[in-house]
Design a protein around this motif. Structure first.
Motif: not given
Length: 178
Positions: A1-5, A62-64, A69-76
């Motif tokens: 998961m990438l977290i930016g400013p 979350i890059p498009n 979808i995988v990234r969204l599940k990881a974020l959730m």
């Protein structure tokens, strides 16, 4: 998961100090930010926090792309973890069949052989039958074994070059099996 400013205009956004992260397993720093691993019963949660995100607050990136979808599940899962809630079991989806598991193993072995400098005929002899070494040059050109080895190496290249991600999403139908 990438977290930016966080972008300007979001006054309630904040950063989470590492010491207050639940089940902190590991973290490391470099000049561009830090990598964090949180322990979870369903598998580790990994985050990459850019250096300037702590000053402005966190924004989850979350890059498009194909893997959104995988990234969204990881974020959730991460958001549930940060809220102190259970992340839940992964959704049940069909697994690879024994045949496809065997085919993946063969393709990676074939790719290893090719990258070590073995000819395709040698790869066929190691993986399938010693008689492949005795096939004449003309016979090898029209051999079904030659085509089988070529398909396995093609699958190995695809896996190495990024198709392995379909194994993570269980979208096996997107893999070109040969």
């Amino acid at each position: 998961m990438l977290i930016g400013p966080a972008p300007p205009g979001f006054p309630d956004v904040h950063a989470i100090p590492p010491q207050s992260l639940p089940d902190l397993l590991a973290q490391s720093y470099d000049g561009a930010g830090r990598s964090i691993v949180l322990r979870d019963t369903e598998g580790e949660l990994r985050m990459r926090v850019e250096a300037d995100a702590d000053a402005t607050g966190w924004a989850f990136v979350i890059p498009n792309d194909t893997w959104r979808i995988v990234r969204l599940k990881a974020l959730m899962r991460l958001l549930l973890k940060l809220a102190g809630l259970p992340t839940g079991a992964p959704t049940l989806e069909p697994a690879l069949t024994p045949y496809r598991l065997h085919r993946l193993a063969l393709s990676l072995r074939a790719l290893d052989g090719e990258e070590e400098g073995a000819s395709r005929r040698e790869v066929g002899a190691v993986l399938f039958t010693q008689e492949a070494r005795d096939i004449t040059s003309h016979g090898w050109k029209s051999s079904g074994l030659r085509k089988k080895v070529a398909r396995l190496i093609r699958l190995g290249h695809a896996m190495r070059d990024g198709d392995y991600r379909h194994l993570l999403t269980r979208s096996f139908h997107r893999i070109r099996w040969g």
